[in-house]
Design a protein around this motif. Structure first.
Motif, PDB file in Angstrom:
ATOM      1  N   GLU A  62      87.258  76.732  38.538  1.00 25.42           N
ATOM      2  CA  GLU A  62      88.225  77.086  37.502  1.00 25.42           C
ATOM      3  C   GLU A  62      89.608  76.523  37.811  1.00 25.42           C
ATOM      4  O   GLU A  62      90.367  76.164  36.904  1.00 25.42           O
ATOM      5  CB  GLU A  62      88.303  78.617  37.384  1.00 25.42           C
ATOM      6  CG  GLU A  62      89.086  79.095  36.178  1.00 25.42           C
ATOM      7  CD  GLU A  62      89.003  80.603  35.988  1.00 25.42           C
ATOM      8  OE1 GLU A  62      89.900  81.150  35.321  1.00 25.42           O
ATOM      9  OE2 GLU A  62      88.046  81.214  36.515  1.00 25.42           O
ATOM     10  N   LEU A  63      89.904  76.388  39.107  1.00 28.45           N
ATOM     11  CA  LEU A  63      91.189  75.840  39.530  1.00 28.45           C
ATOM     12  C   LEU A  63      91.169  74.317  39.624  1.00 28.45           C
ATOM     13  O   LEU A  63      92.178  73.693  39.947  1.00 28.45           O
ATOM     14  CB  LEU A  63      91.595  76.427  40.884  1.00 28.45           C
ATOM     15  CG  LEU A  63      91.943  77.919  40.883  1.00 28.45           C
ATOM     16  CD1 LEU A  63      92.043  78.437  42.310  1.00 28.45           C
ATOM     17  CD2 LEU A  63      93.256  78.162  40.124  1.00 28.45           C
TER      18      LEU A  63
ATOM     19  N   ASP B 181      92.862  83.048  48.827  1.00 34.90           N
ATOM     20  CA  ASP B 181      93.785  82.064  48.251  1.00 34.90           C
ATOM     21  C   ASP B 181      93.417  81.745  46.804  1.00 34.90           C
ATOM     22  O   ASP B 181      94.292  81.744  45.918  1.00 34.90           O
ATOM     23  CB  ASP B 181      93.770  80.789  49.097  1.00 34.90           C
ATOM     24  CG  ASP B 181      94.709  79.738  48.532  1.00 34.90           C
ATOM     25  OD1 ASP B 181      95.918  80.017  48.435  1.00 34.90           O
ATOM     26  OD2 ASP B 181      94.239  78.635  48.186  1.00 34.90           O
ATOM     27  N   THR B 182      92.133  81.481  46.527  1.00 41.85           N
ATOM     28  CA  THR B 182      91.734  81.172  45.145  1.00 41.85           C
ATOM     29  C   THR B 182      91.909  82.391  44.243  1.00 41.85           C
ATOM     30  O   THR B 182      92.307  82.250  43.083  1.00 41.85           O
ATOM     31  CB  THR B 182      90.272  80.688  45.085  1.00 41.85           C
ATOM     32  OG1 THR B 182      89.414  81.651  45.718  1.00 41.85           O
ATOM     33  CG2 THR B 182      90.109  79.336  45.755  1.00 41.85           C
ATOM     34  N   SER B 183      91.637  83.583  44.766  1.00 39.54           N
ATOM     35  CA  SER B 183      91.814  84.804  43.968  1.00 39.54           C
ATOM     36  C   SER B 183      93.272  84.981  43.587  1.00 39.54           C
ATOM     37  O   SER B 183      93.601  85.345  42.447  1.00 39.54           O
ATOM     38  CB  SER B 183      91.325  86.029  44.754  1.00 39.54           C
ATOM     39  OG  SER B 183      89.944  85.972  44.989  1.00 39.54           O
TER      40      SER B 183
ATOM     41  N   LYS C 182      97.594  82.531  37.589  1.00 39.86           N
ATOM     42  CA  LYS C 182      97.294  81.813  36.360  1.00 39.86           C
ATOM     43  C   LYS C 182      97.067  82.778  35.196  1.00 39.86           C
ATOM     44  O   LYS C 182      97.565  82.565  34.087  1.00 39.86           O
ATOM     45  CB  LYS C 182      96.048  80.953  36.571  1.00 39.86           C
ATOM     46  CG  LYS C 182      95.659  80.090  35.381  1.00 39.86           C
ATOM     47  CD  LYS C 182      94.448  79.247  35.718  1.00 39.86           C
ATOM     48  CE  LYS C 182      94.020  78.408  34.518  1.00 39.86           C
ATOM     49  NZ  LYS C 182      92.808  77.600  34.823  1.00 39.86           N
TER      50      LYS C 182
ATOM     51  N   GLU D 109      85.780  80.390  41.271  1.00 37.87           N
ATOM     52  CA  GLU D 109      87.244  80.314  41.182  1.00 37.87           C
ATOM     53  C   GLU D 109      87.741  78.906  41.493  1.00 37.87           C
ATOM     54  O   GLU D 109      88.673  78.405  40.849  1.00 37.87           O
ATOM     55  CB  GLU D 109      87.874  81.322  42.146  1.00 37.87           C
ATOM     56  CG  GLU D 109      87.658  82.765  41.737  1.00 37.87           C
ATOM     57  CD  GLU D 109      88.083  83.768  42.804  1.00 37.87           C
ATOM     58  OE1 GLU D 109      88.077  84.963  42.517  1.00 37.87           O
ATOM     59  OE2 GLU D 109      88.410  83.331  43.934  1.00 37.87           O
ATOM     60  N   ALA D 110      87.111  78.257  42.492  1.00 33.62           N
ATOM     61  CA  ALA D 110      87.507  76.898  42.870  1.00 33.62           C
ATOM     62  C   ALA D 110      87.303  75.929  41.704  1.00 33.62           C
ATOM     63  O   ALA D 110      88.159  75.076  41.425  1.00 33.62           O
ATOM     64  CB  ALA D 110      86.719  76.439  44.094  1.00 33.62           C
TER      65      ALA D 110
ATOM     66  N   LEU E 297      89.241  72.461  41.704  1.00 34.18           N
ATOM     67  CA  LEU E 297      88.961  71.927  43.037  1.00 34.18           C
ATOM     68  C   LEU E 297      87.614  71.217  43.037  1.00 34.18           C
ATOM     69  O   LEU E 297      86.689  71.596  42.304  1.00 34.18           O
ATOM     70  CB  LEU E 297      88.946  73.061  44.075  1.00 34.18           C
ATOM     71  CG  LEU E 297      90.240  73.887  44.189  1.00 34.18           C
ATOM     72  CD1 LEU E 297      90.065  74.980  45.233  1.00 34.18           C
ATOM     73  CD2 LEU E 297      91.419  72.989  44.538  1.00 34.18           C
TER      74      LEU E 297
ATOM     75  N   TYR F  14      83.919  82.495  45.194  1.00 40.13           N
ATOM     76  CA  TYR F  14      84.864  81.439  45.604  1.00 40.13           C
ATOM     77  C   TYR F  14      84.549  80.137  44.885  1.00 40.13           C
ATOM     78  O   TYR F  14      85.460  79.458  44.391  1.00 40.13           O
ATOM     79  CB  TYR F  14      84.789  81.246  47.119  1.00 40.13           C
ATOM     80  CG  TYR F  14      85.390  79.944  47.598  1.00 40.13           C
ATOM     81  CD1 TYR F  14      86.772  79.747  47.625  1.00 40.13           C
ATOM     82  CD2 TYR F  14      84.564  78.889  47.996  1.00 40.13           C
ATOM     83  CE1 TYR F  14      87.314  78.543  48.045  1.00 40.13           C
ATOM     84  CE2 TYR F  14      85.089  77.693  48.426  1.00 40.13           C
ATOM     85  CZ  TYR F  14      86.465  77.515  48.441  1.00 40.13           C
ATOM     86  OH  TYR F  14      87.003  76.324  48.858  1.00 40.13           O
TER      87      TYR F  14
ATOM     88  N   ARG G 200      95.553  82.597  43.376  1.00 44.68           N
ATOM     89  CA  ARG G 200      95.940  81.541  42.433  1.00 44.68           C
ATOM     90  C   ARG G 200      95.403  81.830  41.029  1.00 44.68           C
ATOM     91  O   ARG G 200      96.081  81.571  40.028  1.00 44.68           O
ATOM     92  CB  ARG G 200      95.454  80.182  42.940  1.00 44.68           C
ATOM     93  CG  ARG G 200      96.209  79.721  44.179  1.00 44.68           C
ATOM     94  CD  ARG G 200      95.535  78.529  44.838  1.00 44.68           C
ATOM     95  NE  ARG G 200      95.583  77.338  43.987  1.00 44.68           N
ATOM     96  CZ  ARG G 200      95.037  76.169  44.335  1.00 44.68           C
ATOM     97  NH1 ARG G 200      94.431  76.052  45.511  1.00 44.68           N
ATOM     98  NH2 ARG G 200      95.114  75.136  43.517  1.00 44.68           N
ATOM     99  N   ILE G 201      94.222  82.371  40.950  1.00 41.74           N
ATOM    100  CA  ILE G 201      93.663  82.768  39.650  1.00 41.74           C
ATOM    101  C   ILE G 201      94.502  83.891  39.053  1.00 41.74           C
ATOM    102  O   ILE G 201      94.789  83.916  37.849  1.00 41.74           O
ATOM    103  CB  ILE G 201      92.199  83.219  39.796  1.00 41.74           C
ATOM    104  CG1 ILE G 201      91.286  82.016  40.095  1.00 41.74           C
ATOM    105  CG2 ILE G 201      91.712  83.970  38.562  1.00 41.74           C
ATOM    106  CD1 ILE G 201      91.095  81.071  38.929  1.00 41.74           C
TER     107      ILE G 201
END
Length: 503
Positions: free
Chosen positions: A350-351, A372-374, A380, A347-348, A353, A344, A376-377
């Motif tokens: 990378e997004l 949620d982050t998975s 993307k 991923e956060a 956050l 997490y 969104r990744i």
């Protein structure tokens, strides 16, 4: 190297009658034969157990390899024809036999013996004993010598090993527990609790146990207070995580627990294990006092992975326990929480956050935040794939179909396939690229009253349903099978007919 006289003096010079009887009555119990031959129409037999000749008192003659009972000694035997060759009639075993030392009342010895019987000359069969290993156990010391046949010499080993899994691994291994009990009586090993470990797989010959008991005096009371798992780990080469001070002089120093903690452990009725004590002791060092029941919810891998986060261990532990209580189904182990948390965070970042903020770094619901982050990744990464799928939807939409309380439609994106696979516990998410490129068509079946809830997933190729799978890849229900049959008739077969007409 020959056996030095000082070592050899501990061992008996001859094979005892008890050992001879044990091999005859137990080890080779199933290797007893009656050899038969017929003279002038009368069948005679010779029993290898009672070593006597007699006439067979039976109407029907005995047959070769028949199971029978000797009429003189009542021993179960296998019938063998005396006129047949017996070059392969040979039996062998590995026996570990214990004796008291001949020179020291506090020392016991064990002999690893290769025992054989050759029935080539069935009237002159002898049990042969060949020593392949010799052990000496005394308080504070143990020693083993093994015989190397190809060099015709004895060698001293650095560590005690079992020949039942080494030189003798393809022979049946035998040990008499009555013999062990008689040997250890009135020696320091009498109360060593060897009985608790006599059936430990791969350690049945007890040589590892007596080596351990010779080295550490704490073995007895560790067993008696319920710490058997620690000794089993030590015997079988598993980790004990440094939780036990084997040379400690008191119980508290050995187990590194106070008397009150030991009482608490007994009250909570958790099984003492190396992993449990490792978790408990590590958290205690980091300033977090937990019950043994709580420590039992954690595991050794959790501690090792949590330490790698370089975050306060007490805080991470409390957070993990809180997340586990929120979703027992999602997190079967606390170590999986640490893996999810690490993923997490990656991923956060990378997004974009801000993971320096506590409410983002440690979300109230990790499972939901990670999903949620998975997602969104995924969006993307799959922008190109989704664009291709989007272009395919109009042509695929023409084959949507509704009947009864079910309807079928094409999957709309890689995200829907990702969610579909997660909800139904199957691998349709891996089909996104093939679906986007037109190699296959993916449709989803929904109930009319629950259009957004995954139900069944369908793969179609060349106007034919390849597969239709539900939760955990289950087969179609009767209702779904009837629906698919109607769908094929109405949409796929009509589509094929139309193509034929236009051709």
């Amino acid at each position: 190297m020959s056996l030095d006289p000082e070592f050899l003096a501990h061992f008996p010079k001859e094979v005892s009658q008890e050992l001879v009887d044990y091999v005859r009555d137990i080890v080779f119990y199933e290797s007893r034969y009656v050899f038969v031959k017929t003279v002038k129409g009368i069948q005679h037999g010779y029993c290898s157990h009672c070593e006597k000749d007699y006439m067979i008192d039976q109407l029907q003659p005995l047959k070769h390899n028949e199971s029978w009972t000797c009429q003189l000694c009542a021993s179960p035997v296998v019938v063998k024809s005396a006129g047949r060759g017996r070059k392969n009639l040979f039996t062998e075993a590995y026996v570990v036999w214990y004796e008291k030392s001949q020179v020291d009342p506090e020392t016991i010895v064990a002999m690893g013996l290769h025992v054989t019987r050759d029935y080539g000359d069935y009237r002159n069969v002898k049990t042969m004993f060949r020593e392949v290993s010799m052990y000496l156990f005394e308080p504070g010391y143990s020693e083993q010598r093994v015989y190397n046949g190809w060099r015709d010499e004895w060698s001293k080993l650095k560590k005690i090993r079992s020949e039942s899994t080494g030189l003798m691994q393809y022979k049946g291994t035998f040990i008499s527990h009555e013999n062990v009990a008689a040997t250890v009586q009135n020696t320091p090993f009498q109360y060593s609790t060897w009985e608790s470990y006599k059936d430990l797989y791969g350690r049945e010959d007890l040589v590892h146990f007596f080596a351990l008991a010779a080295r550490y005096s704490c073995i007895e009371y560790l067993t008696k207070i319920g710490f058997r798992k620690f000794i089993e780990a030590k015997l079988t080469g598993l980790r004990t995580y440094g939780t036990i001070n084997w040379n400690g002089k008191t119980l508290e120093k050995v187990i590194r627990l106070s008397k009150s903690e030991l009482k608490q452990l007994k009250r909570e009725r958790v099984i003492p294990r190396p992993e449990l004590l490792y978790v408990y002791q590590t958290l205690k060092k980091h300033g977090l006092s937990v019950s043994f029941e709580t420590a039992d919810l954690l595991d050794d891998l959790f501690i090792e992975e949590a330490i790698k986060l370089h975050e306060p261990l007490d805080f991470v532990t409390k957070y993990a326990l809180k997340q586990r209580s929120k979703s027992l189904l999602a997190y079967h182990s606390t170590s999986s929480i640490i893996r999810d948390l690490r993923d997490y965070w990656q991923e956060a970042e990378e997004l974009g956050l801000d993971v320096t903020k506590d409410h983002i770094k440690y979300p109230n619901n990790l499972q939901k935040a990670h999903e949620d982050t998975s997602r969104r990744i995924k969006i993307k990464v799959d922008e190109k794939v989704n664009e291709q799928i989007k272009k395919r939807i109009p042509s695929l939409e023409r084959y949507s179909f509704t009947q009864g309380r079910l309807h079928i439609r094409p999957a709309t994106s890689s995200i829907e396939l990702f969610d579909e696979g997660k909800a139904l516990k199957h691998c349709v998410g891996q089909y996104a690229k093939r679906y986007a490129e037109g190699d296959t068509d993916i449709y989803v079946i929904r109930k009319n009253d629950a259009p957004h809830k995954s139900y069944f997933t369908v793969e179609i190729q060349q106007n034919r349903v390849i597969q239709c799978r539900g939760f955990r890849n289950c087969n179609m229900t009767k209702e779904v099978a009837a629906f698919i049959e109607a769908f094929e008739l109405e949409k796929l077969k009509r589509r094929k007919r139309n193509r034929n007409l236009s051709a």
